[in-house]
Design a protein around this motif. Structure first.
Motif, PDB file in Angstrom:
ATOM      1  N   GLU A 190      23.460  51.996  66.614  1.00 32.56           N
ATOM      2  CA  GLU A 190      24.764  51.589  67.144  1.00 32.56           C
ATOM      3  C   GLU A 190      25.416  50.546  66.237  1.00 32.56           C
ATOM      4  O   GLU A 190      26.633  50.581  66.010  1.00 32.56           O
ATOM      5  CB  GLU A 190      24.597  51.032  68.552  1.00 32.56           C
ATOM      6  N   GLY A 191      24.606  49.622  65.728  1.00 33.17           N
ATOM      7  CA  GLY A 191      25.149  48.621  64.817  1.00 33.17           C
ATOM      8  C   GLY A 191      25.678  49.228  63.536  1.00 33.17           C
ATOM      9  O   GLY A 191      26.736  48.835  63.031  1.00 33.17           O
ATOM     10  N   VAL A 192      24.927  50.204  63.004  1.00 34.34           N
ATOM     11  CA  VAL A 192      25.371  50.879  61.781  1.00 34.34           C
ATOM     12  C   VAL A 192      26.670  51.634  62.031  1.00 34.34           C
ATOM     13  O   VAL A 192      27.616  51.574  61.227  1.00 34.34           O
ATOM     14  CB  VAL A 192      24.273  51.841  61.273  1.00 34.34           C
ATOM     15  N   GLU A 193      26.744  52.345  63.163  1.00 29.12           N
ATOM     16  CA  GLU A 193      27.956  53.089  63.488  1.00 29.12           C
ATOM     17  C   GLU A 193      29.151  52.150  63.649  1.00 29.12           C
ATOM     18  O   GLU A 193      30.257  52.444  63.182  1.00 29.12           O
ATOM     19  CB  GLU A 193      27.742  53.904  64.764  1.00 29.12           C
ATOM     20  N   SER A 194      28.911  51.015  64.311  1.00 33.27           N
ATOM     21  CA  SER A 194      29.990  50.046  64.492  1.00 33.27           C
ATOM     22  C   SER A 194      30.464  49.499  63.153  1.00 33.27           C
ATOM     23  O   SER A 194      31.667  49.366  62.905  1.00 33.27           O
ATOM     24  CB  SER A 194      29.514  48.903  65.392  1.00 33.27           C
ATOM     25  N   GLU A 195      29.517  49.185  62.274  1.00 26.47           N
ATOM     26  CA  GLU A 195      29.871  48.676  60.951  1.00 26.47           C
ATOM     27  C   GLU A 195      30.630  49.718  60.156  1.00 26.47           C
ATOM     28  O   GLU A 195      31.601  49.405  59.451  1.00 26.47           O
ATOM     29  CB  GLU A 195      28.610  48.250  60.203  1.00 26.47           C
ATOM     30  N   GLN A 196      30.209  50.985  60.256  1.00 28.72           N
ATOM     31  CA  GLN A 196      30.908  52.042  59.547  1.00 28.72           C
ATOM     32  C   GLN A 196      32.332  52.205  60.054  1.00 28.72           C
ATOM     33  O   GLN A 196      33.262  52.423  59.272  1.00 28.72           O
ATOM     34  CB  GLN A 196      30.138  53.357  59.688  1.00 28.72           C
ATOM     35  N   GLU A 197      32.509  52.095  61.390  1.00 22.71           N
ATOM     36  CA  GLU A 197      33.852  52.183  61.948  1.00 22.71           C
ATOM     37  C   GLU A 197      34.722  51.032  61.463  1.00 22.71           C
ATOM     38  O   GLU A 197      35.889  51.229  61.099  1.00 22.71           O
ATOM     39  CB  GLU A 197      33.773  52.186  63.474  1.00 22.71           C
ATOM     40  N   GLN A 198      34.161  49.817  61.467  1.00 28.36           N
ATOM     41  CA  GLN A 198      34.913  48.659  60.997  1.00 28.36           C
ATOM     42  C   GLN A 198      35.250  48.788  59.522  1.00 28.36           C
ATOM     43  O   GLN A 198      36.355  48.455  59.087  1.00 28.36           O
ATOM     44  CB  GLN A 198      34.118  47.383  61.252  1.00 28.36           C
ATOM     45  N   ARG A 199      34.288  49.300  58.736  1.00 32.66           N
ATOM     46  CA  ARG A 199      34.540  49.470  57.311  1.00 32.66           C
ATOM     47  C   ARG A 199      35.633  50.506  57.076  1.00 32.66           C
ATOM     48  O   ARG A 199      36.472  50.356  56.195  1.00 32.66           O
ATOM     49  CB  ARG A 199      33.259  49.873  56.585  1.00 32.66           C
ATOM     50  N   ALA A 200      35.615  51.577  57.885  1.00 34.98           N
ATOM     51  CA  ALA A 200      36.644  52.601  57.740  1.00 34.98           C
ATOM     52  C   ALA A 200      38.030  52.027  57.991  1.00 34.98           C
ATOM     53  O   ALA A 200      39.011  52.401  57.331  1.00 34.98           O
ATOM     54  CB  ALA A 200      36.366  53.762  58.690  1.00 34.98           C
ATOM     55  N   VAL A 201      38.126  51.083  58.950  1.00 36.02           N
ATOM     56  CA  VAL A 201      39.408  50.437  59.236  1.00 36.02           C
ATOM     57  C   VAL A 201      39.783  49.487  58.109  1.00 36.02           C
ATOM     58  O   VAL A 201      40.904  49.501  57.597  1.00 36.02           O
ATOM     59  CB  VAL A 201      39.341  49.694  60.583  1.00 36.02           C
ATOM     60  N   ARG A 202      38.821  48.646  57.704  1.00 38.35           N
ATOM     61  CA  ARG A 202      39.109  47.653  56.659  1.00 38.35           C
ATOM     62  C   ARG A 202      39.395  48.309  55.316  1.00 38.35           C
ATOM     63  O   ARG A 202      40.195  47.803  54.527  1.00 38.35           O
ATOM     64  CB  ARG A 202      37.940  46.679  56.520  1.00 38.35           C
ATOM     65  N   HIS A 203      38.727  49.439  55.049  1.00 39.24           N
ATOM     66  CA  HIS A 203      38.879  50.115  53.758  1.00 39.24           C
ATOM     67  C   HIS A 203      39.731  51.383  53.884  1.00 39.24           C
ATOM     68  O   HIS A 203      39.571  52.320  53.115  1.00 39.24           O
ATOM     69  CB  HIS A 203      37.506  50.480  53.193  1.00 39.24           C
ATOM     70  N   SER A 204      40.615  51.405  54.865  1.00 37.71           N
ATOM     71  CA  SER A 204      41.382  52.631  55.121  1.00 37.71           C
ATOM     72  C   SER A 204      42.307  53.011  53.975  1.00 37.71           C
ATOM     73  O   SER A 204      42.776  54.141  53.906  1.00 37.71           O
ATOM     74  CB  SER A 204      42.204  52.472  56.403  1.00 37.71           C
ATOM     75  N   ASP A 205      42.596  52.052  53.076  1.00 36.18           N
ATOM     76  CA  ASP A 205      43.463  52.371  51.948  1.00 36.18           C
ATOM     77  C   ASP A 205      42.687  52.865  50.736  1.00 36.18           C
ATOM     78  O   ASP A 205      43.282  53.127  49.682  1.00 36.18           O
ATOM     79  CB  ASP A 205      44.302  51.151  51.547  1.00 36.18           C
ATOM     80  N   ASP A 206      41.355  52.998  50.853  1.00 33.56           N
ATOM     81  CA  ASP A 206      40.574  53.537  49.740  1.00 33.56           C
ATOM     82  C   ASP A 206      40.926  55.014  49.516  1.00 33.56           C
ATOM     83  O   ASP A 206      41.172  55.742  50.484  1.00 33.56           O
ATOM     84  CB  ASP A 206      39.081  53.423  50.018  1.00 33.56           C
ATOM     85  N   PRO A 207      40.937  55.473  48.270  1.00 32.38           N
ATOM     86  CA  PRO A 207      41.180  56.907  48.024  1.00 32.38           C
ATOM     87  C   PRO A 207      40.134  57.758  48.721  1.00 32.38           C
ATOM     88  O   PRO A 207      38.954  57.402  48.776  1.00 32.38           O
ATOM     89  CB  PRO A 207      41.070  57.029  46.494  1.00 32.38           C
ATOM     90  N   SER A 208      40.563  58.873  49.269  1.00 30.58           N
ATOM     91  CA  SER A 208      39.639  59.754  49.973  1.00 30.58           C
ATOM     92  C   SER A 208      38.862  60.655  49.026  1.00 30.58           C
ATOM     93  O   SER A 208      37.841  61.222  49.398  1.00 30.58           O
ATOM     94  CB  SER A 208      40.406  60.625  50.980  1.00 30.58           C
ATOM     95  N   GLU A 209      39.344  60.784  47.790  1.00 31.73           N
ATOM     96  CA  GLU A 209      38.682  61.630  46.803  1.00 31.73           C
ATOM     97  C   GLU A 209      38.446  60.837  45.527  1.00 31.73           C
ATOM     98  O   GLU A 209      39.151  59.865  45.249  1.00 31.73           O
ATOM     99  CB  GLU A 209      39.531  62.867  46.497  1.00 31.73           C
ATOM    100  N   PRO A 210      37.464  61.232  44.725  1.00 36.91           N
ATOM    101  CA  PRO A 210      37.223  60.530  43.457  1.00 36.91           C
ATOM    102  C   PRO A 210      38.441  60.605  42.551  1.00 36.91           C
ATOM    103  O   PRO A 210      39.180  61.591  42.536  1.00 36.91           O
ATOM    104  CB  PRO A 210      36.026  61.292  42.849  1.00 36.91           C
ATOM    105  N   GLY A 211      38.684  59.529  41.813  1.00 38.29           N
ATOM    106  CA  GLY A 211      39.798  59.505  40.876  1.00 38.29           C
ATOM    107  C   GLY A 211      39.491  60.266  39.605  1.00 38.29           C
ATOM    108  O   GLY A 211      38.403  60.836  39.438  1.00 38.29           O
TER     109      GLY A 211
END
Length: 385
Positions: A197-218
């Motif tokens: 649950e902690g890992v899932e929560s961290e992943q969700e938070q990271r997805a929000v914080r890093h939402s501007d990261d490119p979705s595909e490799p440059g």
């Protein structure tokens, strides 16, 4: 055992990645031990003074030619309780061999013993039956003994949750630990569940914080090479236009310069007469040479980056055809190389190279794209710049 890298060797033109650690080696059967490097490669080759493999390494360890620990170090005192001990199992030749085999797996991007243990944990969480507990026990025991306390990544509990789970109800953990109950088994499953649950929560938070990261490799990195054209610059557009000595007249801070290099080195000069000579130089290279010999402004180290940023921006905003070349590089990292510029500006294969020119080109490229998106009326296609 601490592993270092990367390292590699070439075989028939192919790069074979490796890693290395320290071992103790002696050169005579009764000689002293000396610290040496043991290098392990992805193809299973091992080097320590001579080439060998896992079987050969086992023989060297068994016969005393190599040692995984300092043979002259005093032994550690026995722990009064294995359960209460915070110390892992001692590093043995057998454990070291398992660790070397694990390193080979990792170099080949295959699961290590620790990762296979986690796979077995996940399997047991889904189906907590005896067959999966047996598989988990085998996976745990395949981890090098001296590394088992690290397998869960929890330095408070270490590997105790696994040791409880793998001990039968009614038996003491390790012979001197607590007697295991069914509630303790369930507590371990709850522990893993909370971790998930902690890992899932961290992943969700990271997805929000890093939402501007490119979705595909440059795109792959682009290298801007320093090139000399004795017959003059090519007529067809190309990446050579990104170079600072490319002749593209710009207006910056009220003055006109034949290239970015003319502007940069003229503005670096402390004396007005030097600035004039540099500005009027016949080529960017000559401007560079004159500027390098002239006395610089006392504040030049503080302002040079901002000045270069302004000059590069002027070059590509005042010349739409050059802007097209820069924008065509997409999101590729730009490595600006060469020998004429200082390591501050160029990419270099050591810690001195800061690649500021490549970074400024990437910034200017982003500004050009943003201008087209946010102010389309100013794009070249509209006829207004």
């Amino acid at each position: 055992m601490t592993w270092r890298g990367p390292t590699y060797r070439m075989v028939d033109g192919e790069r074979i990645d490796g890693a290395w650690c320290h071992v103790w080696r002696r050169y005579r059967p009764d000689g002293e031990y000396y610290l040496d490097d043991l290098v392990v490669f992805a193809d299973g080759a091992i080097s320590c003074g001579e080439g060998t493999d896992l079987a050969g390494l086992a023989e060297l360890l068994a016969t005393g030619w190599l040692a995984a620990t300092d043979p002259e170090a005093p032994p550690l005192p026995d722990e009064p309780s294995k359960w209460a001990s915070r110390r892992g199992e001692p590093l043995t030749p057998e454990g070291f061999l398992l660790e070397v085999a694990d390193r080979i797996e990792e170099l080949n991007e295959r699961p290590t013993a620790g990762q296979r243990c986690w796979d077995a944990i996940r399997r047991f969480q889904r189906e907590p039956d005896e067959s999966n507990r047996a598989l988990l026990r085998a996976a745990y025991l395949s981890v090098p003994p001296h590394l088992r306390i690290y397998v869960l990544g929890d330095m408070d509990r270490q590997d105790r949750p696994l040791r409880i789970l793998l001990t039968n109800v009614g038996e003491a953990v390790g012979g001197d630990g607590p007697v295991v109950t069914a509630e303790m088994h369930q507590g371990v499953l709850d522990y893993f569940g909370r971790g998930d649950e902690g890992v899932e929560s961290e992943q969700e938070q990271r997805a929000v914080r890093h939402s501007d990261d490119p979705s595909e490799p440059g795109r792959p990195a682009l290298v801007s090479h320093e090139t000399v054209y004795p017959q003059g610059w090519p007529e067809q557009p190309g990446l050579f236009m990104l170079r600072n000595d490319f002749p593209a007249r710009i207006v910056f801070a009220g003055e006109s310069y034949a290239s970015v290099l003319h502007g940069y080195w003229a503005l670096s000069a402390a004396d007005a007469s030097d600035r004039g000579r540099i500005r009027d130089a016949a080529s960017g290279r000559e401007a560079h040479d004159l500027g390098g010999r002239a006395a610089h402004r006392s504040d030049w180290p503080d302002v040079r980056l901002a000045v270069m940023a302004g000059l590069v921006r002027a070059k590509f905003t005042q010349h739409p055809e050059l802007a097209e070349v820069l924008v065509s590089t997409g999101d590729a990292r730009i490595s600006y190389t060469g020998l004429s510029d200082s390591p501050f500006w160029r990419d270099a294969p050591d810690d001195r190279g800061r690649n500021w020119m490549g970074r400024l080109l990437e910034l200017t490229r982003s500004e050009l794209v943003a201008r087209r998106l946010l102010r389309p009326e100013e794009t070249p296609a509209s006829g207004r710049r």
